[in-house]
Design an enzyme around this catalytic site. Sequence first.
Site, PDB file in Angstrom:
ATOM      1  N   CYS A 394       0.751  -1.287   0.016  1.00  0.00           N
ATOM      2  CA  CYS A 394       0.094   0.020  -0.013  1.00  0.00           C
ATOM      3  C   CYS A 394       0.953   1.248   0.101  1.00  0.00           C
ATOM      4  O   CYS A 394       0.375   2.368   0.227  1.00  0.00           O
ATOM      5  CB  CYS A 394      -0.934   0.143   1.203  1.00  0.00           C
ATOM      6  SG  CYS A 394      -2.403  -1.238   0.831  1.00  0.00           S
ATOM      7  N   GLU A 396       3.044   2.707   2.155  1.00  0.00           N
ATOM      8  CA  GLU A 396       3.343   3.368   3.341  1.00  0.00           C
ATOM      9  C   GLU A 396       4.521   3.316   4.013  1.00  0.00           C
ATOM     10  O   GLU A 396       4.893   3.855   4.996  1.00  0.00           O
ATOM     11  CB  GLU A 396       2.029   3.351   4.233  1.00  0.00           C
ATOM     12  CG  GLU A 396       2.184   1.854   5.117  1.00  0.00           C
ATOM     13  CD  GLU A 396       1.180   0.849   4.520  1.00  0.00           C
ATOM     14  OE1 GLU A 396       0.574  -0.006   5.081  1.00  0.00           O
ATOM     15  OE2 GLU A 396       1.304   1.085   3.417  1.00  0.00           O
TER      16      GLU A 396
END
Length: 698
Positions: A394, A396
Amino acid sequence: MSSNNTKFTIQPVMQRFSLLDNTKSDINNLIPKFGFNGLGEVVFRRTYSRDNESWNDVVVRVVEGVMSIHKEHFTRASLEWNDDEWQPFAKEMALSLFHMEWLPPGRGLWMMGTQFTYDRGSTALNNCSATDTKNDLVHSAEWTMDCLMNGVGVGFSTHWRGSASVPNKEDYETFIIPDSREGWVESLIKLMCSYIDSPKHGKNKFPKFDYSQIREKGLPINGFGGTASGPEPLQKMHERIEGYLDAFSIRKLETTATTYKQVGDEWKPEQVEVSKEYGHSRLIADIFNSIGACVVAGNVRRSAEIALGDVEDQEFINLKNYELNPERGEIGWMSNNSVVLRADQDYEDFGYIPDMAKRIVDNGEPGMINLYNIQKYARYGKEKHDDATLVNPCGEISLENFELCNLAEVFPPRCKNKTDFYKALKFATFYASTVSLLPTHRPETNAIIAKNRRIGVSISGIAQWASGESIVDTNEWGEMNYTKMTTYLRQGYKIVKDYNAEFAKMAGVPAAVRVTTVKPSGSISLLAGVTPGVHYPVSRYAIRRMRIGKDSPLVPSLVAAGIPHEDDTYSDNTLVFSFAIDHGNVRPCEQVSPWEQFSVVAMLQRCYADNCVSATIYFDKEKDAPDVEKMLAMYIPILKSVSMLPHSGHGYVQAPYEPIDEEKYIALKDSYTLPKFDKVSGNVPVGSKFCSGDTCEL
């Protein structure tokens, strides 16, 4: 052939820490406040509760587990330890966890404090990982399968440029696949090493697989949990990868693909003959996506991937162009795909932004990773070098090759004031930092973790926080706005960084190279009843749907509570339950301009996150499309990662989220009561089906 990756064993955790009896009694007398009108507890029961544990039970297991790992490290290193001195801290941490001021990641709720992690190390406690295929495709592929089967998401590069040749399939060796994670991984090694000479694993004859030892579908998986899938997903993976390696060896793919053509109101299957060149990037993505599809089908929690490629690599850029590559439709969904922008060659990669903007307007891909900022800055503008070249699924967390990272999450709307917020940040920091002390079963990964000790303390519920919405009965934050948030974010970052440094000094390890992030948050945010990560909700009021097998022991309790349900349109023997959720007085994402969304992400990258901020910027395809290139040109230089996606509505029947108005919300909410689970037995938790950014299909 060497396969010493499966032979390495770790020293099990022998020490145990137990909360005081009066602490356990205090916790057991509390009643949890799950989020979203009962949905949070159902998500907990379906996904994270082992052997029908209550939330109170899980809090005790998690806190005793993390304290036991902490104690184990201090004992092994001959550092001073006294259980009594740690009891007050452990109690306060447990109470904060109980009230969901902070939470470990979902896999922490599932695995922390279990014999599996005590015996087999920390891999299953970690959220994310990444591998660079450049030097050894086989090593990266088997490591990826190992991580995915432990429930860890994987990012992978498409850098490998080696060679492969078709083996003599008549001169084979029989391999009886052991009924274990290690056995499945070993089968992948043997298949790939019959085509490729791996620097780590060497080369071997073509394997003829014997699947007879693999347990039947539906039988329990001891230790890790869940149920067995049978051999079929593994057989399918072997067939796919053998076909890909055959094609790559002659640099040409010839196959038949099934596509769907609209005829009137129906979509009908259509067979398409495929004949095309087949290169390195395509081979890598196909192998890794096939591994992911196998693991998802194998019932091993949620598995996620991200493919990372060069911006000028057209084969990579077109991986999800299913008009050009219809044969990828069956596996291409398995990974997000992002291009990596480098600053060498006079920032030439950034010159591709106009072309990327056109593709994003068309279908929302690719995402973009700014490697220059990842390596140069902690928080934006604060220089501190990082050797990372990759990110997790994702986007991050920045990562090095074979690195893992574990995250924890803090929810400001669940904290009554800044004091509780700052305490929750310390507890989350303690949890994540402690997990990094426990070795994995992979030596190459332990070396990187020992060097970096990377963690990610995240914040969720940001949209509610900025809107002044609180989930607790007593709200002492006062009037909130973005300006006040920057103060709390900067101080919060200082608390996390300072406490991690203090923790590392006590434990005799390096401080973490990076400590904070904003993750998208999936099903874990539903437990707490908060908006996911930095994202605004689809609407204030919504129907949130959850899919549960008809044979689940949870079903009678849900039906008895009157929760509306119907047969799943897409899956046999599955029910879809509908819950009413209210995000509070928070603007829906369609009312938050993409410019404002970008600005919020930039604020978080500047004030709080020294890893990355995972964000999907939503935009109106008609109104905002002309500005997408401008937004990327302005914000990519100051961010580390970002993706964009046009608003699409809820899109299909029984979608995970469906916006509704207040009248429908009240009617749905009043139609059922909170379910009671005290008589449930025999429940085997399952993970979320698919997660993409801030949305999980439950």
